[in-house]
Motif scaffolding. Structure first.
Motif, PDB file in Angstrom:
ATOM      1  N   GLN A  56       0.842  -1.185   0.000  1.00 34.12           N
ATOM      2  CA  GLN A  56       0.000   0.000   0.000  1.00 34.12           C
ATOM      3  C   GLN A  56       0.884   1.244   0.000  1.00 34.12           C
ATOM      4  OE1 GLN A  56      -1.646  -1.993   3.462  1.00 34.12           O
ATOM      5  NE2 GLN A  56      -3.613  -1.038   3.000  1.00 34.12           N
ATOM      6  N   VAL A  57       0.312   2.352  -0.455  1.00 31.83           N
ATOM      7  CA  VAL A  57       1.034   3.628  -0.458  1.00 31.83           C
ATOM      8  C   VAL A  57       1.175   4.100   0.984  1.00 31.83           C
ATOM      9  CG1 VAL A  57       0.976   6.024  -1.236  1.00 31.83           C
ATOM     10  CG2 VAL A  57       0.151   4.196  -2.744  1.00 31.83           C
ATOM     11  N   SER A  58       2.397   4.381   1.394  1.00 29.94           N
ATOM     12  CA  SER A  58       2.659   4.816   2.765  1.00 29.94           C
ATOM     13  C   SER A  58       2.555   6.336   2.877  1.00 29.94           C
ATOM     14  CB  SER A  58       4.057   4.376   3.188  1.00 29.94           C
ATOM     15  OG  SER A  58       5.035   5.132   2.477  1.00 29.94           O
ATOM     16  N   ALA A 107       2.320   7.776  10.480  1.00 29.98           N
ATOM     17  CA  ALA A 107       3.712   7.355  10.618  1.00 29.98           C
ATOM     18  C   ALA A 107       4.245   7.130   9.206  1.00 29.98           C
ATOM     19  CB  ALA A 107       3.842   6.088  11.455  1.00 29.98           C
ATOM     20  N   PRO A 108       5.549   7.287   8.978  1.00 28.33           N
ATOM     21  CA  PRO A 108       6.083   7.170   7.617  1.00 28.33           C
ATOM     22  C   PRO A 108       5.787   5.840   6.945  1.00 28.33           C
ATOM     23  CG  PRO A 108       7.720   8.128   9.074  1.00 28.33           C
ATOM     24  CD  PRO A 108       6.607   7.652   9.955  1.00 28.33           C
ATOM     25  N   ASP A 109       5.758   4.753   7.722  1.00 33.80           N
ATOM     26  CA  ASP A 109       5.689   3.423   7.115  1.00 33.80           C
ATOM     27  C   ASP A 109       4.393   2.683   7.405  1.00 33.80           C
ATOM     28  OD1 ASP A 109       6.257   3.166   9.761  1.00 33.80           O
ATOM     29  OD2 ASP A 109       8.116   2.040   9.512  1.00 33.80           O
ATOM     30  N   VAL A 110       3.282   3.436   7.596  1.00 34.06           N
ATOM     31  CA  VAL A 110       1.955   2.826   7.633  1.00 34.06           C
ATOM     32  C   VAL A 110       1.166   3.351   6.437  1.00 34.06           C
ATOM     33  CG1 VAL A 110       2.013   2.671  10.151  1.00 34.06           C
ATOM     34  CG2 VAL A 110       0.835   4.600   9.060  1.00 34.06           C
ATOM     35  N   PRO A 111       0.084   2.680   6.040  1.00 37.55           N
ATOM     36  CA  PRO A 111      -0.666   3.121   4.860  1.00 37.55           C
ATOM     37  C   PRO A 111      -1.268   4.516   5.037  1.00 37.55           C
ATOM     38  CG  PRO A 111      -1.268   0.880   5.468  1.00 37.55           C
ATOM     39  CD  PRO A 111      -0.444   1.412   6.586  1.00 37.55           C
ATOM     40  N   ILE A 146       3.826  -1.398   7.311  1.00 34.55           N
ATOM     41  CA  ILE A 146       3.764  -2.115   6.043  1.00 34.55           C
ATOM     42  C   ILE A 146       4.888  -3.156   5.968  1.00 34.55           C
ATOM     43  CG2 ILE A 146       4.025  -1.846   3.542  1.00 34.55           C
ATOM     44  CD1 ILE A 146       2.788   0.948   3.862  1.00 34.55           C
ATOM     45  N   GLY A 147       4.541  -4.367   5.534  1.00 28.28           N
ATOM     46  CA  GLY A 147       5.534  -5.421   5.390  1.00 28.28           C
ATOM     47  C   GLY A 147       5.907  -6.105   6.676  1.00 28.28           C
TER      48      GLY A 147
END
Length: 314
Positions: A100-102, A129-133, A212-213
Motif C-alpha cells: 500500500q502507499v505509505s 507514521a512514515p511506514d503505515v498506509p 507495512i511489510g
C-alpha cells in the motif's frame, strides 16, 4: 522477512519543519520544486517500480467461492449478498504494487504537486507514521495513481475490483484471506499482535494502521491485501453488479453513488477481512449524519495501492 522502512529524506524533514512553523509558509501556488524533492520523487518512482508484482491473467470464479471450495464443506464464507452470485471472470495480465502507499510515499507526492500534507491535524495525526498506509479518500487515491502515470508514461491506475480480488487470492485460488498461506488470520503468525499495532503509530491504539511489510506476503508476493485498512478500487458500487458483470475485464457500473472498497477497517477481524468481502463509501467519504449535517467518515481507514495495465512484466 522484508520490512518496509524509510530513511528520512531532506525533503520530508523540510516538510515536517514547515508543518510546525508559524503559519507563514508559501501558498500552494508559490511553492516550487526543489532539488531535494526532485531526488525524492526519483527515489519514489524507482521504489514503486521495483515493488511491482506481475500478475499473469487468467480465468477465476469471482465472489463467495465457499460453495465450491472443499474446505468450506459447501457453505458460503460470507452471509453478505453483494458478493454473490459466484461468476466466471477472465482478466488480462497486469502488475500491482506489492505494498500500500505509505505516508512517506504520499508526502513526496503532495510536496511535488504543491499540496498540503494530509492528515496533519486533529485526531488523524496520531495515526500517522512514515511506514503505515496513508489514509485517503477515493479522489486522493485516484490522483496519486494518475500522478505516477504522468511521471512514468505508464498506464498506472487504481485496480478494478476484479483485479484486486484476483491478486488477493493469488490468481483466483480458493484463499479466504490474503495471508502467506491463504488461510485463517492468526495473530503473531500472519497478522500483527495488538502490541505490534500499537507500536506502529503515535496513537498507541490497537485499532490503527500497522507497519507495512510486518508479516510475509501472500503467495504472489503482495502484502496485507485487505488486512491493513480498506483499499479503494476504481469501480462504482452496485450491490447487484455480480448478476450482470461481463466475463472479460469487468470495470464495474458506468456510474453510481459510492465507490467500492475491499478488505476491512482497522480493528475488524475474521470474516470482515475475507478476500471476497465488498464494502462501499462515497468517493469523498462524506455522508449525512442523523442530525442532517454533512460530515465525513474517518479517512485514515481508507488506503490505496496502484496497478499498471500492461500485458507483460516490466
Amino acid at each position: 522477512m522484508y520490512f518496509y522502512r524509510y530513511v528520512p529524506t531532506v525533503a520530508l524533514m523540510t516538510l515536517a519543519l514547515a508543518a510546525c512553523g508559524d503559519g507563514n509558509a508559501d501558498s500552494q501556488e508559490d511553492r516550487q520544486a526543489t532539488p531535494e524533492n526532485d531526488q525524492a520523487v526519483k527515489a519514489l518512482i524507482e521504489r514503486t517500480m521495483d515493488n511491482l508484482v506481475f500478475v499473469e491473467g487468467g480465468t477465476f470464479q469471482m465472489g463467495d467461492f465457499g460453495p465450491i471450495d472443499p474446505k468450506a464443506e459447501g457453505l458460503p464464507y460470507s452471509a453478505d449478498m453483494d458478493n454473490k452470485p459466484l461468476h466466471e471472470v477472465t482478466l488480462d495480465s497486469f502488475s500491482i504494487s506489492a505494498y500500500q502507499v505509505s505516508y512517506a510515499d504520499y508526502d513526496v507526492y503532495t510536496e511535488a504537486t504543491g499540496q498540503d500534507m494530509i492528515n496533519t491535524e486533529g485526531l488523524e495525526v496520531e495515526y500517522r507514521a512514515p511506514d503505515v498506509p496513508a489514509g485517503v479518500d477515493w479522489y486522493q487515491a485516484h490522483d496519486y495513481c494518475q500522478w505516477l502515470g504522468d511521471q512514468t508514461g505508464l498506464p498506472f491506475a487504481l485496480p478494478t475490483e476484479a483485479q484486486w480480488e484476483y491478486a488477493a487470492r493469488s490468481r483466483g485460488e480458493f484463499y479466504p484471506f490474503s495471508t502467506f498461506d491463504g488461510r485463517f488470520v492468526e495473530e503473531g503468525k500472519n497478522f500483527p499482535t495488538d502490541e505490534e499495532i500499537r507500536d506502529s503509530t503515535p496513537a498507541q491504539r490497537p485499532y490503527s494502521p500497522y507497519t507495512i511489510g510486518l508479516y510475509p506476503p501472500n503467495p504472489l508476493g503482495i502484502y496485507q491485501m485487505g488486512l491493513n485498512g480498506f483499499e479503494w478500487v476504481n469501480d462504482w458500487y452496485d450491490e447487484n453488479y455480480y448478476e450482470t458483470s461481463p466475463g472479460h475485464n469487468p470495470t464495474g457500473p458506468a456510474s453510481g453513488e459510492k465507490k467500492v472498497r475491499r478488505g476491512a477497517s482497522f480493528g475488524e477481524k475474521g470474516r470482515a477481512m475475507l478476500t471476497v468481502s465488498r464494502r462501499s463509501a462515497p468517493a469523498d467519504l462524506s455522508f449525512d449524519d442523523p442530525r442532517g449535517l454533512r460530515t465525513h467518515s474517518v479517512i485514515r481507514t481508507n488506503t490505496v495501492r496502484c496497478v499498471i495495465n500492461l500485458p507483460d512484466p516490466l
